[in-house]
Design an enzyme around this catalytic site. Structure first.
Site, short mmCIF file in Angstrom:
data_model
loop_
_atom_site.label_atom_id
_atom_site.label_comp_id
_atom_site.label_asym_id
_atom_site.label_seq_id
_atom_site.Cartn_x
_atom_site.Cartn_y
_atom_site.Cartn_z
N LYS A 125 0.82 -1.22 0.00
CA LYS A 125 0.00 0.00 0.00
C LYS A 125 0.85 1.27 0.00
CE LYS A 125 -0.70 0.23 5.04
NZ LYS A 125 -0.03 1.51 5.26
N ASP A 126 2.16 1.17 0.37
CA ASP A 126 3.03 2.34 0.38
C ASP A 126 3.58 2.68 -1.01
OD1 ASP A 126 2.75 2.60 3.11
OD2 ASP A 126 4.55 1.45 3.58
N CYS A 133 -2.22 7.78 -0.96
CA CYS A 133 -3.05 7.57 0.21
C CYS A 133 -3.46 8.88 0.88
CB CYS A 133 -2.35 6.65 1.21
SG CYS A 133 -2.28 4.95 0.63
N ARG A 140 -8.30 8.47 4.84
CA ARG A 140 -9.29 7.43 4.52
C ARG A 140 -9.99 6.97 5.79
NH1 ARG A 140 -8.79 2.23 5.52
NH2 ARG A 140 -6.57 2.48 5.95
N ARG A 141 -9.22 6.68 6.84
CA ARG A 141 -9.81 6.25 8.10
C ARG A 141 -10.66 7.36 8.72
NH1 ARG A 141 -4.22 3.41 10.09
NH2 ARG A 141 -4.63 1.29 9.33
N ARG A 146 3.34 4.06 18.44
CA ARG A 146 1.97 4.56 18.43
C ARG A 146 1.18 4.00 19.62
NH1 ARG A 146 0.10 3.89 12.14
NH2 ARG A 146 2.22 3.54 11.38
N ARG A 195 1.88 9.46 14.55
CA ARG A 195 3.07 9.08 13.80
C ARG A 195 3.89 8.07 14.59
NH1 ARG A 195 5.72 11.46 9.87
NH2 ARG A 195 6.54 9.35 9.91
#
Length: 527
Positions: free
Chosen positions: A80-81, A245, A132-133, A156, A150
């Site tokens: 996804k990156d 993204c 998106r989230r 996190r 981050r």
């Protein structure tokens, strides 16, 4: 290959897990490898939002430069990156199996409110840097505030532990791969059908030089063709929208019973209400184009919608329909009445599960103030029933997500087989779940309410008709003066569709999930 393959990886715990996972896969096919750690731009920008980093090469550029210069032979990326197109001279030679793309909502235990969807306290602060989230979560919980989050996965989680947030959202894949202990928190899984993941979430991409034919051929032994086929749809949608993204775009494709099923959620920014679409197709060819066309082409002349349910002002479905600029006629065609005021609580000591087919079943059962033993688990049909259950501070152990009773029964059976299940339901219920499970369970029916159709039912002239139960279909169509006037029809589930067919109507749409998200996807698909 006789040479040792040099694998390039970022230095985070998760990146190294991924590189070592690939190293083990290579050893299993007889290839020796070693890992070289490479620092990337993304590791340096601690104060810049992930929404400005992900999908734009900030986590991959240095790895790709090392490949092009011949310093490493293979780069392992979170797929996804990656930008949707590889630099000239490089190729994605293989992709991994797909880890569960579910999101985890991790909540401080003193910030939990089970009566609310997602269980975060009202006006809670949730940590995430994904637009998106944010867009999808906000559409279901508009009271929530978001703060940037981050760092690597353990960092996190430590920030949550330190009280910087009331909750954070992480990909389940990363937590699972690192085998992190989250027992000190309240953790809820958000299914990819409810919060649509980033394209290719949970998949590893193995990148090498385009002219390294020997390595490319060897990697085909660990290449997952089925995953490659489904994520190619997701990545193509991302490419056609020309967004990394930073765009609040979720696309999730899976293959089920020979068909491709794709969920898409797209918003213009993190505060925009997302437009959601669900499509099925027999082939992946042209599927991404079809999805993008639906979002970009001018919509047809649909102006109005009737739904056989009253919608609150804050409901997800009402807000989704208002974004589509539809005039909404929301009225139930039936009324419900409780038919018992008490029941023998000894029944609950005999059961292993309680299963609710509807919101009305939940409401009328808990009106009796039952004392439910801790050992008893609860299942519900659809997220509407789940949200009703939450009003009584309970989270279900099972949610039937599909609108097809058979699929729900198949998912439920391994959990309830040879056990006793109580079904609080309507008088004269169709008993659809019980029929599907048949002699595989010991079922106890408990009628707790009855439905009565309204005395006067007027025909609706709306362009789309949405029926939310078999009883509403029967109430609408039992009036001899009512006909469908070239209207588009949505049935919330298979049993509602079957009731339509009893009256001779077969041209209807069933959403994937029997809830407000599923209904919004079905309506958007008809525009």
């Amino acid at each position: 290959m006789n040479k040792t393959i040099v694998i390039g990886s970022r230095g985070s715990d998760l990146a190294l897990w991924q590189a070592n996972h690939v190293k083990a896969r290579l050893e299993a096919i007889g290839l020796q490898s070693e890992i070289k750690i490479i620092k990337t731009q993304g590791d340096n920008f601690f104060n810049l939002s992930f929404s400005k980093l992900e999908g734009k090469g900030f986590f991959t550029k240095e790895l790709e430069d090392e490949l092009l210069q011949g310093h490493i032979d293979l780069a392992v990326h979170s797929h996804k990156d990656l930008p949707t197109e590889s630099p000239e001279g490089l190729t994605i030679a293989a992709v991994s199996e797909r880890e569960d793309p579910t999101e985890l909502l991790i909540i401080l235990k003193d910030c939990v409110d089970l009566s609310l969807q997602f269980s975060v306290r009202y006006n809670g602060i949730v940590g995430t840097s994904s637009n998106r989230r944010k867009a999808q979560f906000r559409s279901l919980r508009p009271d929530i505030e978001f703060e940037e989050l981050r760092g690597n996965v353990p960092t996190r989680i430590q920030k949550l532990r330190d009280g910087d947030y009331h909750a954070i959202i992480l990909a389940k894949a990363g937590v699972h791969r690192l085998q992190l202990d989250l027992s000190e928190f309240h953790v809820e899984e958000i299914d990819p059908i409810e919060m649509v993941p980033a394209p290719a979430q949970g998949v590893l991409a193995l990148q090498t030089r385009s002219n390294n034919f020997e390595l490319i051929e060897a990697l085909q032994q660990i290449h997952n063709k089925e995953v490659a086929e489904t994520i190619s749809v997701e990545r193509k949608v991302l490419n056609m929208f020309d967004g990394g993204c930073h765009m609040p775009l979720g696309v999730y494709c899976k293959k089920e019973d020979g068909q491709f099923e794709v969920w898409t959620s797209k918003a213009t920014d993190d505060e925009d209400f997302p437009e959601r679409l669900f499509l099925r197709a027999k082939t992946s060819e042209g599927l991404a184009e079809h999805i993008v066309d639906h979002y970009t082409k001018e919509k047809n002349t649909v102006k109005s919608l009737f739904i056989s349910r009253e919608l609150s002002e804050e409901s997800f479905l009402r807000r989704a329909l208002e974004k589509f600029n539809l005039d909404i006629e929301d009225r139930s065609l039936i009324r419900t009445f409780p038919i018992i005021n008490t029941f023998d609580s000894f029944i609950l000591k005999q059961v292993d599960w309680i299963f609710f087919n509807s919101k009305n079943g939940v409401e009328n059962f808990f009106r009796l103030e039952p004392v439910i033993p801790k050992k008893v688990k609860i299942g519900v049909m659809g997220r509407g029933s789940e949200n009703e259950l939450r009003h009584f501070n309970r989270v279900p152990d099972f949610v039937g997500e599909s609108g097809d009773i058979r699929e729900v029964a198949e998912s439920l059976l391994p959990k309830v087989q040879n056990q006793t299940v109580l079904f609080p339901q309507a008088k004269d219920s169709l008993r659809t779940i019980q029929v599907q499970l048949a002699d595989k369970i010991n079922s106890i029916d408990l009628p707790v309410y009855e439905t009565v159709k309204e005395k006067e039912i007027n025909q609706s002239s709306a362009d789309i008709l949405v029926f939310t139960s078999p009883s509403n279909v029967e109430a609408y169509l039992s009036n001899d003066n009512v006909i469908f006037m070239n209207q588009k029809v949505v049935a919330i589930g298979k049993s509602t569709g079957n009731k339509l067919e009893e009256f001779g109507y077969t041209n209807y749409v069933i959403p994937y999930s029997p809830d407000e998200i599923g209904l919004s996807e079905a309506v958007y698909g008809l525009l």
